[in-house]
Write a protein that holds these residues in place. Structure first.
Motif, PDB file in Angstrom:
ATOM      1  N   PHE A   1       0.804  -1.217   0.000  1.00 21.90           N
ATOM      2  CA  PHE A   1       0.000   0.000   0.000  1.00 21.90           C
ATOM      3  C   PHE A   1       0.839   1.270   0.000  1.00 21.90           C
ATOM      4  CE2 PHE A   1      -3.063  -3.018   1.883  1.00 21.90           C
ATOM      5  CZ  PHE A   1      -4.052  -2.916   0.926  1.00 21.90           C
ATOM      6  N   GLY A   2       2.040   1.225   0.582  1.00 19.61           N
ATOM      7  CA  GLY A   2       2.819   2.440   0.711  1.00 19.61           C
ATOM      8  C   GLY A   2       4.041   2.509  -0.169  1.00 19.61           C
ATOM      9  N   GLY A   3       4.377   1.425  -0.812  1.00 22.59           N
ATOM     10  CA  GLY A   3       5.559   1.403  -1.661  1.00 22.59           C
ATOM     11  C   GLY A   3       6.811   1.000  -0.884  1.00 22.59           C
ATOM     12  N   PHE A   4       7.919   1.082  -1.575  1.00 23.06           N
ATOM     13  CA  PHE A   4       9.178   0.617  -1.005  1.00 23.06           C
ATOM     14  C   PHE A   4       9.637   1.480   0.163  1.00 23.06           C
ATOM     15  CE2 PHE A   4      13.862   0.076  -1.080  1.00 23.06           C
ATOM     16  CZ  PHE A   4      13.889  -1.284  -0.806  1.00 23.06           C
ATOM     17  N   GLY A   5       9.388   2.792   0.097  1.00 24.18           N
ATOM     18  CA  GLY A   5       9.772   3.689   1.192  1.00 24.18           C
ATOM     19  C   GLY A   5       9.051   3.343   2.483  1.00 24.18           C
ATOM     20  N   ALA A   6       7.762   3.053   2.380  1.00 26.22           N
ATOM     21  CA  ALA A   6       6.993   2.656   3.565  1.00 26.22           C
ATOM     22  C   ALA A   6       7.481   1.317   4.093  1.00 26.22           C
ATOM     23  CB  ALA A   6       5.514   2.591   3.223  1.00 26.22           C
ATOM     24  N   PHE A   7       7.834   0.418   3.192  1.00 25.62           N
ATOM     25  CA  PHE A   7       8.374  -0.878   3.601  1.00 25.62           C
ATOM     26  C   PHE A   7       9.646  -0.691   4.427  1.00 25.62           C
ATOM     27  CE2 PHE A   7      11.438  -4.263   2.723  1.00 25.62           C
ATOM     28  CZ  PHE A   7      10.736  -5.375   3.174  1.00 25.62           C
ATOM     29  N   LEU A   8      10.547   0.158   3.947  1.00 22.96           N
ATOM     30  CA  LEU A   8      11.791   0.397   4.681  1.00 22.96           C
ATOM     31  C   LEU A   8      11.535   1.077   6.020  1.00 22.96           C
ATOM     32  CD1 LEU A   8      14.250   1.533   1.871  1.00 22.96           C
ATOM     33  CD2 LEU A   8      14.137  -0.674   3.035  1.00 22.96           C
ATOM     34  N   LEU A   9      10.588   2.004   6.056  1.00 25.23           N
ATOM     35  CA  LEU A   9      10.257   2.682   7.305  1.00 25.23           C
ATOM     36  C   LEU A   9       9.702   1.701   8.334  1.00 25.23           C
ATOM     37  CD1 LEU A   9      10.008   5.344   8.869  1.00 25.23           C
ATOM     38  CD2 LEU A   9       7.699   5.548   7.939  1.00 25.23           C
ATOM     39  N   VAL A  10       8.801   0.848   7.927  1.00 21.31           N
ATOM     40  CA  VAL A  10       8.227  -0.141   8.843  1.00 21.31           C
ATOM     41  C   VAL A  10       9.304  -1.118   9.309  1.00 21.31           C
ATOM     42  CG1 VAL A  10       6.604  -2.069   9.010  1.00 21.31           C
ATOM     43  CG2 VAL A  10       5.896   0.068   7.959  1.00 21.31           C
ATOM     44  N   ALA A  11      10.178  -1.536   8.416  1.00 19.83           N
ATOM     45  CA  ALA A  11      11.253  -2.455   8.802  1.00 19.83           C
ATOM     46  C   ALA A  11      12.221  -1.802   9.795  1.00 19.83           C
ATOM     47  CB  ALA A  11      12.006  -2.924   7.568  1.00 19.83           C
ATOM     48  N   ALA A  12      12.576  -0.540   9.557  1.00 20.06           N
ATOM     49  CA  ALA A  12      13.502   0.159  10.457  1.00 20.06           C
ATOM     50  C   ALA A  12      12.867   0.384  11.827  1.00 20.06           C
ATOM     51  CB  ALA A  12      13.922   1.495   9.839  1.00 20.06           C
ATOM     52  N   LEU A  13      11.621   0.825  11.854  1.00 21.01           N
ATOM     53  CA  LEU A  13      10.950   1.036  13.135  1.00 21.01           C
ATOM     54  C   LEU A  13      10.720  -0.280  13.873  1.00 21.01           C
ATOM     55  CD1 LEU A  13       8.383   3.812  12.220  1.00 21.01           C
ATOM     56  CD2 LEU A  13      10.525   4.041  13.489  1.00 21.01           C
ATOM     57  N   GLY A  14      10.492  -1.343  13.142  1.00 18.25           N
ATOM     58  CA  GLY A  14      10.372  -2.656  13.775  1.00 18.25           C
ATOM     59  C   GLY A  14      11.679  -3.089  14.415  1.00 18.25           C
ATOM     60  N   ALA A  15      12.794  -2.823  13.745  1.00 21.68           N
ATOM     61  CA  ALA A  15      14.104  -3.162  14.315  1.00 21.68           C
ATOM     62  C   ALA A  15      14.384  -2.333  15.561  1.00 21.68           C
ATOM     63  CB  ALA A  15      15.201  -2.945  13.275  1.00 21.68           C
ATOM     64  N   VAL A  16      14.038  -1.050  15.522  1.00 17.24           N
ATOM     65  CA  VAL A  16      14.221  -0.196  16.705  1.00 17.24           C
ATOM     66  C   VAL A  16      13.359  -0.703  17.857  1.00 17.24           C
ATOM     67  CG1 VAL A  16      13.793   2.128  17.620  1.00 17.24           C
ATOM     68  CG2 VAL A  16      14.929   1.843  15.422  1.00 17.24           C
ATOM     69  N   GLY A  17      12.124  -1.052  17.575  1.00 15.25           N
ATOM     70  CA  GLY A  17      11.239  -1.592  18.601  1.00 15.25           C
ATOM     71  C   GLY A  17      11.755  -2.894  19.182  1.00 15.25           C
ATOM     72  N   PHE A  18      12.346  -3.729  18.341  1.00 12.33           N
ATOM     73  CA  PHE A  18      12.922  -4.991  18.816  1.00 12.33           C
ATOM     74  C   PHE A  18      14.062  -4.738  19.790  1.00 12.33           C
ATOM     75  CE2 PHE A  18      16.104  -8.359  18.326  1.00 12.33           C
ATOM     76  CZ  PHE A  18      15.352  -9.457  18.719  1.00 12.33           C
ATOM     77  N   VAL A  19      14.957  -3.820  19.446  1.00 11.92           N
ATOM     78  CA  VAL A  19      16.104  -3.506  20.305  1.00 11.92           C
ATOM     79  C   VAL A  19      15.629  -2.885  21.623  1.00 11.92           C
ATOM     80  CG1 VAL A  19      18.176  -2.082  20.518  1.00 11.92           C
ATOM     81  CG2 VAL A  19      17.739  -3.345  18.416  1.00 11.92           C
ATOM     82  N   VAL A  20      14.664  -1.968  21.547  1.00 13.27           N
ATOM     83  CA  VAL A  20      14.133  -1.360  22.770  1.00 13.27           C
ATOM     84  C   VAL A  20      13.474  -2.428  23.645  1.00 13.27           C
ATOM     85  CG1 VAL A  20      12.361   0.224  23.646  1.00 13.27           C
ATOM     86  CG2 VAL A  20      13.875   0.941  21.806  1.00 13.27           C
ATOM     87  N   GLY A  21      12.762  -3.334  23.042  1.00 17.34           N
ATOM     88  CA  GLY A  21      12.141  -4.428  23.792  1.00 17.34           C
ATOM     89  C   GLY A  21      13.174  -5.302  24.482  1.00 17.34           C
ATOM     90  N   LYS A  22      14.274  -5.575  23.803  1.00 19.73           N
ATOM     91  CA  LYS A  22      15.341  -6.368  24.419  1.00 19.73           C
ATOM     92  C   LYS A  22      15.976  -5.633  25.593  1.00 19.73           C
ATOM     93  CE  LYS A  22      15.581 -10.197  22.117  1.00 19.73           C
ATOM     94  NZ  LYS A  22      15.435 -11.486  22.798  1.00 19.73           N
ATOM     95  N   PHE A  23      16.120  -4.295  25.470  1.00 22.00           N
ATOM     96  CA  PHE A  23      16.634  -3.498  26.592  1.00 22.00           C
ATOM     97  C   PHE A  23      15.677  -3.575  27.781  1.00 22.00           C
ATOM     98  CE2 PHE A  23      19.429  -1.002  23.667  1.00 22.00           C
ATOM     99  CZ  PHE A  23      20.597  -1.177  24.377  1.00 22.00           C
ATOM    100  N   VAL A  24      14.382  -3.453  27.523  1.00 23.85           N
ATOM    101  CA  VAL A  24      13.392  -3.473  28.594  1.00 23.85           C
ATOM    102  C   VAL A  24      13.363  -4.830  29.283  1.00 23.85           C
ATOM    103  CG1 VAL A  24      10.904  -3.339  29.063  1.00 23.85           C
ATOM    104  CG2 VAL A  24      11.987  -1.650  27.584  1.00 23.85           C
TER     105      VAL A  24
END
Length: 61
Positions: A20-43
């Motif tokens: 729905f959002g194209g390749f840019g949206a795909f990269l944004l969701v992937a990057a934010l997912g990786a950040v969320g994963f790292v923050v979750g591991k810290f927590v």
């Protein structure tokens, strides 16, 4: 919830973002997912800041 189910949900989110959002949206969701994963591991306590930052003495070895 099993790791496989979480992985499937993450894959579906990336697929929807890419479709729905194209390749840019795909990269944004992937990057934010990786950040969320790292923050979750810290927590959870699985990661510490020292795992990413080394002192100058450690780099010389």
């Amino acid at each position: 919830m099993s790791v496989a189910v979480i992985g499937m949900i993450a894959g579906m989110a990336l697929a929807f973002a890419g479709y729905f959002g194209g390749f840019g949206a795909f990269l944004l969701v992937a990057a934010l997912g990786a950040v969320g994963f790292v923050v979750g591991k810290f927590v959870e306590g699985d990661l510490e800041l020292n795992d990413f930052i080394r002192s100058r003495d450690d780099r010389r070895r």
